[in-house]
Motif scaffolding. Sequence first.
Motif, PDB file in Angstrom:
ATOM      1  N   HIS A   1     -21.778 -71.935 -18.186  1.00 43.18           N
ATOM      2  CA  HIS A   1     -20.692 -71.649 -17.320  1.00 43.18           C
ATOM      3  C   HIS A   1     -19.306 -71.588 -18.256  1.00 43.18           C
ATOM      4  CE1 HIS A   1     -18.018 -70.639 -14.107  1.00 43.18           C
ATOM      5  NE2 HIS A   1     -17.450 -71.511 -14.404  1.00 43.18           N
ATOM      6  N   SER A   2     -19.401 -72.732 -19.080  1.00 43.63           N
ATOM      7  CA  SER A   2     -18.003 -72.582 -20.174  1.00 43.63           C
ATOM      8  C   SER A   2     -18.340 -71.597 -21.265  1.00 43.63           C
ATOM      9  CB  SER A   2     -18.255 -74.075 -20.806  1.00 43.63           C
ATOM     10  OG  SER A   2     -17.912 -75.039 -20.153  1.00 43.63           O
ATOM     11  N   ALA A   3     -19.527 -71.195 -21.816  1.00 41.59           N
ATOM     12  CA  ALA A   3     -19.687 -70.082 -22.752  1.00 41.59           C
ATOM     13  C   ALA A   3     -19.508 -68.946 -22.022  1.00 41.59           C
ATOM     14  CB  ALA A   3     -21.132 -70.408 -23.278  1.00 41.59           C
ATOM     15  N   ALA A   4     -19.684 -68.701 -20.818  1.00 40.28           N
ATOM     16  CA  ALA A   4     -19.421 -67.403 -20.324  1.00 40.28           C
ATOM     17  C   ALA A   4     -17.934 -67.362 -20.013  1.00 40.28           C
ATOM     18  CB  ALA A   4     -20.157 -67.284 -18.994  1.00 40.28           C
ATOM     19  N   LEU A   5     -17.186 -68.178 -19.813  1.00 40.85           N
ATOM     20  CA  LEU A   5     -15.717 -68.153 -19.686  1.00 40.85           C
ATOM     21  C   LEU A   5     -15.193 -68.013 -20.996  1.00 40.85           C
ATOM     22  CD1 LEU A   5     -15.049 -71.067 -17.045  1.00 40.85           C
ATOM     23  CD2 LEU A   5     -14.783 -68.646 -16.700  1.00 40.85           C
ATOM     24  N   ALA A   6     -15.807 -68.662 -22.016  1.00 43.52           N
ATOM     25  CA  ALA A   6     -15.064 -68.412 -23.332  1.00 43.52           C
ATOM     26  C   ALA A   6     -15.350 -66.990 -23.846  1.00 43.52           C
ATOM     27  CB  ALA A   6     -15.745 -69.360 -24.232  1.00 43.52           C
ATOM     28  N   ALA A   7     -16.587 -66.551 -23.392  1.00 40.36           N
ATOM     29  CA  ALA A   7     -16.838 -65.292 -23.761  1.00 40.36           C
ATOM     30  C   ALA A   7     -15.865 -64.123 -23.072  1.00 40.36           C
ATOM     31  CB  ALA A   7     -18.288 -64.780 -23.656  1.00 40.36           C
ATOM     32  N   ASP A   8     -15.721 -64.571 -21.902  1.00 39.36           N
ATOM     33  CA  ASP A   8     -14.873 -63.524 -20.966  1.00 39.36           C
ATOM     34  C   ASP A   8     -13.398 -63.539 -21.448  1.00 39.36           C
ATOM     35  OD1 ASP A   8     -14.347 -61.862 -18.835  1.00 39.36           O
ATOM     36  OD2 ASP A   8     -13.209 -63.411 -17.837  1.00 39.36           O
ATOM     37  N   LEU A   9     -12.979 -64.630 -21.700  1.00 37.82           N
ATOM     38  CA  LEU A   9     -11.393 -65.111 -22.385  1.00 37.82           C
ATOM     39  C   LEU A   9     -11.367 -64.213 -23.613  1.00 37.82           C
ATOM     40  CD1 LEU A   9      -8.970 -66.206 -22.351  1.00 37.82           C
ATOM     41  CD2 LEU A   9      -9.614 -68.132 -23.303  1.00 37.82           C
ATOM     42  N   ALA A  10     -12.354 -64.278 -24.524  1.00 35.32           N
ATOM     43  CA  ALA A  10     -12.520 -63.552 -25.951  1.00 35.32           C
ATOM     44  C   ALA A  10     -12.478 -62.135 -25.654  1.00 35.32           C
ATOM     45  CB  ALA A  10     -13.323 -64.038 -26.662  1.00 35.32           C
ATOM     46  N   GLU A  11     -12.867 -61.659 -24.639  1.00 32.60           N
ATOM     47  CA  GLU A  11     -13.045 -60.279 -24.588  1.00 32.60           C
ATOM     48  C   GLU A  11     -11.745 -59.709 -24.301  1.00 32.60           C
ATOM     49  OE1 GLU A  11     -15.281 -57.084 -21.581  1.00 32.60           O
ATOM     50  OE2 GLU A  11     -16.580 -58.759 -22.185  1.00 32.60           O
ATOM     51  N   ARG A  12     -11.160 -60.310 -23.242  1.00 34.00           N
ATOM     52  CA  ARG A  12      -9.937 -60.011 -22.607  1.00 34.00           C
ATOM     53  C   ARG A  12      -8.876 -59.988 -23.583  1.00 34.00           C
ATOM     54  NH1 ARG A  12      -8.979 -62.317 -16.660  1.00 34.00           N
ATOM     55  NH2 ARG A  12     -11.436 -62.094 -15.491  1.00 34.00           N
TER      56      ARG A  12
END
Length: 108
Positions: free
Chosen positions: A3-14
């Motif tokens: 979940h943390s990795a998915a959130l970090a990836a989403d933040l990086a994309e944004r």
Amino acid sequence: EEHSAALAADLAEREARAAAAAAKKGRSQRFYSSFPWRKLRYRVLSEHNGKCQACGRSAADGVVLNVDHIEPISKNWERRLDKSNLQVLCGDCNHGKLNYASKDWRAA
């Protein structure tokens, strides 16, 4: 942890999308301040006698005139100095059109 990795990836994309949008906005601001644009804008306004090609009003009628890109530069940057992609519109007609419409108001 997934979940943390998915959130970090989403933040990086944004953040990447925001940076790209800021760069694009800066490019447009530089373009509209450039000598080639200002020269072409003046030529187009002069050729159309300073009148809106949609409603016919002019600065004498108290309107602000814009030289509008029929196909917005946000959609096709390569046509930014293409005179065949330009039309004179008053502020009211131009603001009604917005960037998503490609209405050509020039006489056929």
